[in-house]
Design an enzyme around this catalytic site. Structure first.
Site, mmCIF file in Angstrom:
data_model
loop_
_atom_site.group_PDB
_atom_site.id
_atom_site.type_symbol
_atom_site.label_atom_id
_atom_site.label_comp_id
_atom_site.label_asym_id
_atom_site.label_seq_id
_atom_site.Cartn_x
_atom_site.Cartn_y
_atom_site.Cartn_z
ATOM 1 N N GLY A 1 1.615 -3.931 -1.165
ATOM 2 C CA GLY A 1 2.145 -3.570 -2.460
ATOM 3 C C GLY A 1 3.253 -2.545 -2.327
ATOM 4 O O GLY A 1 3.416 -1.890 -1.291
ATOM 5 N N CYS A 2 4.025 -2.409 -3.387
ATOM 6 C CA CYS A 2 5.182 -1.517 -3.316
ATOM 7 C C CYS A 2 4.760 -0.057 -3.234
ATOM 8 O O CYS A 2 5.271 0.707 -2.419
ATOM 9 C CB CYS A 2 6.108 -1.760 -4.506
ATOM 10 S SG CYS A 2 5.292 -1.765 -6.112
ATOM 11 N N TYR A 3 3.805 0.358 -4.071
ATOM 12 C CA TYR A 3 3.358 1.750 -3.995
ATOM 13 C C TYR A 3 2.737 2.054 -2.636
ATOM 14 O O TYR A 3 2.979 3.099 -2.034
ATOM 15 C CB TYR A 3 2.337 2.043 -5.092
ATOM 16 C CG TYR A 3 2.914 2.306 -6.463
ATOM 17 C CD1 TYR A 3 3.853 3.317 -6.660
ATOM 18 C CD2 TYR A 3 2.497 1.585 -7.570
ATOM 19 C CE1 TYR A 3 4.358 3.579 -7.925
ATOM 20 C CE2 TYR A 3 3.002 1.844 -8.839
ATOM 21 C CZ TYR A 3 3.940 2.847 -9.008
ATOM 22 O OH TYR A 3 4.435 3.113 -10.258
ATOM 23 N N ALA B 1 5.339 2.584 0.064
ATOM 24 C CA ALA B 1 6.025 3.871 -0.026
ATOM 25 C C ALA B 1 5.144 5.025 0.434
ATOM 26 O O ALA B 1 5.630 5.992 1.019
ATOM 27 C CB ALA B 1 6.498 4.111 -1.465
#
Lengths: 351, 351, 351, 351
Positions: B133-135, B138
């Protein structure tokens, strides 16, 4: 009662907002404005104009000496300085955070710190008030009752996000539309940010405690608003933290505890500070605090203070969004209440 | 070598970005796309089309069963699932965070977690990859080396801000232009956010430690990009934290440590993750991590994984902004390098 | 005098703006609101509530029949319908432009067209008013005096640009933040746009002339505001065109001729229509007309009409930006004047 | 073949875009850049650097004399001047529109006007090319075939809207984020805008006709893109106008006629000009023309010209969005094609 007010620095964002609010204030008459555009007086001309009240929306380092002049020339007038020049209590603290000498050292400690809900009585009796900074206002309001009751540990993390009017109107490349739009970033991380000094001084004066703040400001691609996300450590559950804040501001019109995380749009164009409190995992509580940086964070709070100094109703001419319960579920969901009208207008017909 | 790829869900933001990137990929040929608009195949038609590779950019809860079908029908094909369906190692963990049963329980633990820089070798040999996932991307990239070397305490605060493409393309009132523009707020604070589960599982698998994350996502009025502001506790100075991250990713093209806090515009339209590290006061270090949520946070990383699965150069068809040293001070400040060209093109004439 | 008002459709953008304005109106009390969210009455409940006035901010095709019901149930009440249902004088014209039968044919021609500056006296005596559309308001105000005095040719080109609140709050994919932000385009070009019918009917009723409009609406990535750029043919110079418009609106508070092309920010959150006139080359004059589509283009003008219907000062509760001379060069450059206060507050100290 | 290129003015928006595009150009090597920031050469240093090609992205009034120097020092090099200095054929015309003498009068009329689709052969043989302005490009491309075939009358109205990068990067107050966001207005209406001179000269040179343009530019709160809405008078129906434009550009990759009004997002980050044609009422046709002002309107077209001058494939390194038929209804709806790859990659599997 009517009063005449002069606004210094009316071409900047805070000064412009002050003029906008004063134009709708039932008791105020904008006697003059100063600024760098046609139609405004020069600052020097303004300093010679008698008025009942003055708002100084001038750059840091300049404003303080204007306050001195106005105090000397018109000792009966009410003055609110929106700059940082008078916010710290001593020249030593000022020099620590600003890395140069204060412009008006004789006035330091003489002007009450105008966080209205904290220093209401001092403001009422003062001729000169040091208006708080926008970041400090957003941070201090939720933290004050928590430190006062020793509900949280000293180390607090503040991840703050501000609209671009907070960076001022001076034309700098990094503030161009083509640079800011679609973008987002932190700035000045880890550096001793002057806002830390201001809020620590205010918390110390009020509670005797000196917190240890980690403060990271970010710049949003919006014009108005500050959202401060505060991460505090506490042995108490979020409900207790929430209750302490709500109890402290129970009678306040402009500082209110809400359930859902406040949005910038909830506070834009108002004098409100909306606060929500949430569980952040074991020993951790998350607090959100939202203001309009030009409203409660600058011109709105300045007028709130001016009202007190002049013996007017504190909320006169200021806008509140109503309680968030109203905002979310009443029959008047987005109704703005502009005070100064004789009586509240409760919406009828609520189911 | 050329390869045929089918993209499922090409009308969503991640699927659309995948098609955009593949169209410029020197070895890729988009064989078909599925979606809900004219000109796309239905998903069922897509499942019957042979291809060398498949990207699944479908909603959570749907994607996993498509992965099962493709695995059964085309066992030699490379598949990357961009959904969350296969990211957690066990059905129990899945049920904990998603509050329902996983759609493809038999595949859980079978597909390597495609955080490329962490699991490069496993990805290379896999037919099916669970794209992060993107979160989680990061957060995990800066945290991995810090937990691996036990440089930081378990309690980490992540204040994350995402562009609105991260919320998807389903027409919901709160995602309208007139609702999001000029606004900003946190959402889902304090709730057990599924991204916590994903990143904790990844960190545990890689380091044996289970951190205690406080995770607060915020929605930005921008289209693309995630900035995660991480507040970690450490006995080590910021310089040591920075060095540990830099050393871990020394050979990496897409994960780089930079001096100034990264901006969303530094990573937009790239596959980069830029990380900066700053002193946050006594015992506290601040780490910023920025990605394009559609790039390294979704379609870019999916193609990075696909390249590995197919034996192609890992960076082929992907864009990097160059090192931030380049970005800030070279003669080619904003040059984007699209890999797949034969050789790097070092700018000449540098003073 | 106080009056109770019910607002139908208070969850839409126009209805929400009406509630916002009424909440600050010194004589208004919002008795109830209807809408599709918690805290609002259902429309049916609203139809049974007695009140002094009603604002109908409901979708086209629905609103007209509500107006009929309210007229029958509460014949003494003042009603303003913000929809298009009652704007055209005959069922035939309605059917031509809307391609279906009107919802309330018996009321067509019964409700004066509430372009206040055109039909002030008719509005004053009416119980039911058909509030103009936003595009029609922006176009008709500058064109009326020009056609009335036969100063321009019949063929007029209107290149209009609207903020996105004009497209409503229904969640449609093309109105998502990620679709509209950074974008711009025309829509419905060349098609017989219903706004043409409305404005042509209004111009014919007032001047006996039927212009031939080429009307191209565009959608701006902003929330509020319409700028209409009108290209007219005339044997007269721009100065004569300007003078004709200025003379027609000489006594008007809300319609004003200004020198520089008006900006959306000049009219946002006001009830103003600002008009400028410029030479466009031989035989050609360019006219700009700017309004807030939610203000003078919808809720503001509705309240302006309601004030007249109820015998109140026409501008009560409404905001004007002051003359543009003020805006550009006075000492109170951005001062907003909210009427209802006892007296105008002329800024003093002007150089 | 590889070529070395020096970019003058690489810190401005057009120069920065040129560097971005060249960095992805398979044959280009950015040999040096000049600009006012660290890491760039001074302009004087750049003038002494031998290279195969030069792009001049310098301010008007400065650029022309640099072109002269480069022509003298490196007569074999290909030079594209993106400024307006060399666009007009004579000093008299230059003085008329710019109100001062041209900076490089000896070069006027020596450099072909680089509207590539108009002057392809002249560009191919030229060492120095005058790159067109962004507004002129958007206007001239649709108008050229219409004037050439005498399909429209001389009086044309152009209502043009530009993104803010068109206003440059110099820090001016009116270009600040807080001034431009949420706002929109026309500027310079009715004044003899220099873009009129440029486009009239180009149309006269190509068709022998001198149109009479009414040109009103507007500033959009977006970064990139120009939409020109052209209102032409014609005895021919819209279909004939459309066909004439489509036939003229039948073989062109970057200039294409589409059905729906083009959006800025259709052309952003591409070298395309998309044109649509619509009925505008009796005797009136509406034409929309959209480009990226930094792409086809500046750096993209400059590289298109440079490719021709250097004997490279014209589209090398440039991006096209594909035909709008593709964009709207193919299986690769948003696929961008970056030329320079060996062969087109037609999407398979189209239903």
């Amino acid at each position: 009662m009517q009063f005449d007010v002069g606004v210094f620095g009316a071409t900047g964002y805070a000064g412009r907002e002050a003029v906008r609010l004063l134009s709708a204030h039932p008791a105020a008459r904008v006697a003059f404005t100063t600024g760098r555009a046609t139609g405004h007086l020069s600052h020097e001309e303004g300093l010679a104009r008698p008025a009942d009240a003055y708002l100084l929306a001038l750059p840091h380092g300049v404003s303080g000496s204007y306050a001195e002049t106005l105090r000397a020339s018109f000792p009966a007038a009410a003055v609110v300085d929106l700059s940082a020049d008078l916010r710290l209590p001593t020249a030593a603290e000022y020099a620590t955070w600003y890395e140069h000498q204060p412009p008006a050292p004789a006035l330091l400690g003489q002007a009450p710190y105008g966080l209205t809900e904290l220093n209401r009585e001092a403001v009422r009796g003062a001729r000169l008030v040091a208006n708080p900074g926008c970041y400090a206002t957003a941070m201090a309001l939720p933290l004050l009752p928590l430190f006062a009751a020793s509900l949280i540990a000293d180390d607090v993390i503040v991840d703050a996000k501000s609209g671009a009017t907070g960076a001022g109107k001076g034309p700098r490349e990094e503030l161009l539309f083509c640079e800011l739009a679609d973008d987002f970033s932190a700035y000045a991380p880890g550096r001793s940010h002057r806002h830390i000094g201001e809020v620590e001084a205010a918390l110390f004066a009020a509670t005797g405690r000196r917190p240890s703040l980690t403060f990271c400001p970010h710049l949003l691609p919006v014009k108005r608003g500050i959202l401060a996300s505060l991460y505090v450590r506490s042995e108490h559950p979020a409900a207790a933290i929430r209750e302490a804040i709500a109890a402290r501001y129970a009678g306040e019109r402009f500082v209110r505890v809400v359930d859902a995380p406040p949005r910038l749009s909830d506070v834009a164009f108002t004098n409100d500070c909306l606060i929500s409190v949430h569980d952040g995992g074991p020993g951790r509580v998350v607090v959100f605090s939202a203001i309009d940086n030009l409203g409660k964070g600058a011109a709105g709070q300045a007028i709130q203070n001016l009202n007190l100094q002049l013996g007017l109703p504190e909320a006169q001419g200021l806008v509140s969004s109503g309680s968030v319960a109203d905002v979310k579920s009443s029959t008047v969901p987005w109704g703005l209440r502009r005070d100064g009208s004789s009586a509240p207008k409760p919406p009828g017909g609520v189911k």
